[in-house]
Design a protein around this motif. Structure first.
Motif, PDB file in Angstrom:
ATOM      1  N   GLY A  95       0.834  -1.216   0.000  1.00 28.54           N
ATOM      2  CA  GLY A  95       0.000   0.000   0.000  1.00 28.54           C
ATOM      3  C   GLY A  95       0.854   1.245   0.000  1.00 28.54           C
ATOM      4  N   PHE A  96       1.919   1.180   0.755  1.00 26.54           N
ATOM      5  CA  PHE A  96       2.855   2.294   0.860  1.00 26.54           C
ATOM      6  C   PHE A  96       3.525   2.573  -0.484  1.00 26.54           C
ATOM      7  N   ALA A  97       3.906   1.501  -1.160  1.00 26.68           N
ATOM      8  CA  ALA A  97       4.572   1.639  -2.464  1.00 26.68           C
ATOM      9  C   ALA A  97       3.625   2.295  -3.457  1.00 26.68           C
ATOM     10  N   VAL A  98       2.350   1.858  -3.441  1.00 26.68           N
ATOM     11  CA  VAL A  98       1.365   2.454  -4.357  1.00 26.68           C
ATOM     12  C   VAL A  98       1.210   3.938  -4.027  1.00 26.68           C
ATOM     13  N   ALA A  99       1.121   4.239  -2.713  1.00 28.11           N
ATOM     14  CA  ALA A  99       0.953   5.642  -2.280  1.00 28.11           C
ATOM     15  C   ALA A  99       2.138   6.493  -2.732  1.00 28.11           C
ATOM     16  N   ALA A 100       3.355   5.951  -2.594  1.00 27.60           N
ATOM     17  CA  ALA A 100       4.546   6.719  -2.987  1.00 27.60           C
ATOM     18  C   ALA A 100       4.579   6.917  -4.498  1.00 27.60           C
ATOM     19  N   ALA A 101       4.199   5.845  -5.245  1.00 29.29           N
ATOM     20  CA  ALA A 101       4.238   5.918  -6.708  1.00 29.29           C
ATOM     21  C   ALA A 101       3.259   6.967  -7.228  1.00 29.29           C
ATOM     22  N   VAL A 102       2.132   7.133  -6.532  1.00 33.48           N
ATOM     23  CA  VAL A 102       1.139   8.127  -6.969  1.00 33.48           C
ATOM     24  C   VAL A 102       1.397   9.480  -6.297  1.00 33.48           C
ATOM     25  N   GLY A 103       1.628   9.446  -4.981  1.00 27.84           N
ATOM     26  CA  GLY A 103       1.738  10.692  -4.202  1.00 27.84           C
ATOM     27  C   GLY A 103       2.970  11.509  -4.532  1.00 27.84           C
ATOM     28  N   ALA A 104       4.128  10.855  -4.725  1.00 30.82           N
ATOM     29  CA  ALA A 104       5.368  11.608  -4.953  1.00 30.82           C
ATOM     30  C   ALA A 104       5.321  12.421  -6.263  1.00 30.82           C
ATOM     31  N   LEU A 152      -5.288  -1.142  -0.812  1.00 34.26           N
ATOM     32  CA  LEU A 152      -5.896   0.093  -1.326  1.00 34.26           C
ATOM     33  C   LEU A 152      -6.151   1.084  -0.182  1.00 34.26           C
ATOM     34  N   ALA A 153      -6.638   0.571   0.953  1.00 35.06           N
ATOM     35  CA  ALA A 153      -6.928   1.453   2.094  1.00 35.06           C
ATOM     36  C   ALA A 153      -5.649   2.181   2.537  1.00 35.06           C
TER      37      ALA A 153
END
Lengths: 285, 254
Positions: A95-104, A152-153
């Motif tokens: 989840g963290f990886a997805v967040a970083a890939a989108v958020g960064a 996802l959460a």
């Protein structure tokens, strides 16, 4: 005459200076020991309060500390600990990886260009204020009992934090360092690598710390609602069996694991990467 | 030998808007190799803008500017700013290597040599935050010399330092310059400093025009306490005072 007076005022005899330095060292050491003592006292006070609570409510409702400790040992020995923890850790990191890939990248665009900031700002702010439980429930509705729900959460909860922090980092870049780089003929790629990225590192760490604490909770919460494995799933199972000792044991193992990651991984990585900062040098150098 | 040629250079900020203001007007001069040139003038006369245009950080509105090196390769430039502008996350030596194209051992040795010249050989592995303001500025000077520039631009590098530190650094700069003989364009509002360091002083007047180009023919090394230096400083100051008086009685140039 003046020189003599100045000399007498500034240069203390070596013996005196050594004595003062030794005294200052002793005071600092005493202060350190006092802090450690208070830390231990704090822990003892908490345990005493817990013991008192167990005695007051009965150990069936609130098991005693040593009972919870033995239960935790039992969980670790049974092997469930490794299986369920690794499941939870993998889901959190995914989840963290997805967040970083989108958020960064979103954060980079927001920090670098005013148009993109205008485009993303309200959406990211709203995404950041939605309660985590809403993300947990929504993810379960979308993905059912699969592992994708918790992933996802975690991603939805973490991405806005990462985007906002990276954006702030980019906006905080010292323009004078960019001008210096240009004056010395550095390429845009070199400026990105040597000026922009190091500037945002402290902000990224702030985002990771903040997200890390929230992400774990969301991940466990999603598993409580609808997981097939993981720490949250185990807590729900023990709750259904009304084994409060096991619920508490899982909780403490969870806390211990988080502290280990925080202290051993995040803290060390931060101390290493930010060794140039005066506040980090005390620990890193 | 590097040659800097500036011809009819002009710069107008906010061009085409009601707030348009001309900061440089018809600037023409040439600097030939191994010369130390100072540009002096009151605040706001366009000294730093001129330096930024020469370095390529800022665009000019009209005119020509060229820098040639005699070895047939693109000319290299070094820059010393008012503040040190060091990357706080890189050690002193790594800051010096950041501006180098070549990262080989010879370049590292050269960077160390210049660090030694400014008295910071032992501080190569320190972070900038561990150094005083004066020491950081010395790193900035060493960094600029270490790129072995054809032209070294210095923008009031001692203006943020206390008088004693600045005096020490000026002496150090003279020593390094005497050894390296780089072409230097040095911006300052301090006439005394300009006379001490320069072979030539270009005086800019408010409105960004050249008022006077003064040659300084004094033996080196120079010290402010030297009577001949002091006399010349007084003379140049008198000329600047005259310029100021002229400005009061005539229309602004811009």
């Amino acid at each position: 005459m003046t020189e003599q007076l100045v000399g007498a005022a500034t240069a203390a005899p070596p013996a005196d200076r050594d004595g003062r330095e030794a005294g200052a060292r002793r005071t600092a050491q005493l202060r350190r020991w006092r802090r450690r003592g208070l830390l231990v006292l704090g822990w003892l006070a908490m345990l005493l309060l817990w013991e008192f609570g167990s005695w007051w409510y009965g150990s069936r409702l609130l098991p005693r500390p040593h009972e919870v400790f033995l239960k935790a040992v039992e969980i670790v020995e049974s092997g469930n600990f490794v299986t369920d923890f690794s499941a939870s850790v993998l889901k959190t990191f995914a989840g963290f990886a997805v967040a970083a890939a989108v958020g960064a990248p979103v954060g980079y665009l927001m920090g670098r260009y005013d148009y993109w900031r205008a485009f993303f700002h309200d959406g990211v702010t709203i995404a950041g204020t939605i309660p985590a439980i809403v993300y947990a429930v929504m993810s379960l509705i979308v993905f059912g009992l699969s592992n994708l729900g918790p992933i996802l959460a975690v991603a939805l909860v973490s991405a806005p934090y990462i985007a906002l922090n990276v954006a702030e980092g980019i906006r905080g870049v010292d323009r004078s360092l960019v001008t210096m780089s240009e004056a010395f003929g550095r390429t845009p790629r070199q400026i990105r690598r040597e000026v922009l990225i190091p500037t945002i590192v402290p902000f990224v760490f702030a985002a990771i710390r903040m997200c890390f604490a929230v992400a774990w909770k969301v991940e466990a919460l999603t598993e409580v609602f609808g997981g097939r494995n993981g720490v949250g799933f185990q807590i729900r199972t023990e709750y259904q069996l009304y084994d409060i000792g096991a619920v508490l044991a899982w909780m403490f193992l969870f806390i211990a694991f988080m502290l280990v990651i925080e202290r051993l991984v995040l803290f060390r990585a931060e101390a290493r990467l930010l060794a140039w900062r005066p506040e980090e040098r005390g620990t890193a150098l | 030998m590097a040659v800097l040629t500036v011809k009819n250079l002009a710069k107008t900020f906010n061009l085409g808007t009601p707030r348009a203001s001309r900061v440089l007007d018809d600037i023409t001069f040439e600097v030939r190799g191994q010369t130390f040139v100072s540009i002096v003038g009151p605040s706001g006369c366009g000294k730093s803008t001129l330096l930024n245009i020469i370095s390529g950080v800022e665009e000019h509105t009209s005119g020509e500017i060229s820098l040639t090196s005699d070895e047939g390769r693109p000319a290299r430039m070094g820059y010393v700013f008012q503040d040190p502008r060091l990357l706080p996350w890189r050690s002193v030596l790594r800051n010096m290597m950041y501006v180098q194209d070549d990262q080989g051992e010879a370049t590292v040795a050269r960077a160390r040599r210049y660090l030694d010249m400014v008295g910071l050989a032992k501080n190569a592995d320190f972070y900038p935050g561990q150094l005083s303001g004066g020491m950081q500025q010395r790193v900035g000077i060493a960094r600029a010399f270490a790129v072995e520039p054809d032209l070294l631009l210095m923008d009031e590098p001692f203006s943020h330092l206390d008088a004693i530190t600045a005096r020490g650094l000026r002496a150090q700069l003279q020593d390094i310059w005497a050894q390296s003989k780089k072409t230097v364009v040095f911006v300052t509002h301090d006439v005394v400093e300009a006379v001490e360091l320069s072979d030539r002083i270009i005086v800019l007047q408010p409105g960004g025009r050249i008022y006077e180009d003064i040659g300084i023919d004094l033996p080196r090394p120079r010290r402010q306490t030297d009577p001949t230096v002091a006399t010349l400083q007084a003379e140049v100051l008198a000329r600047l005072e005259a310029m100021k008086e002229l400005g009061r009685t005539t229309e602004p140039v811009a």
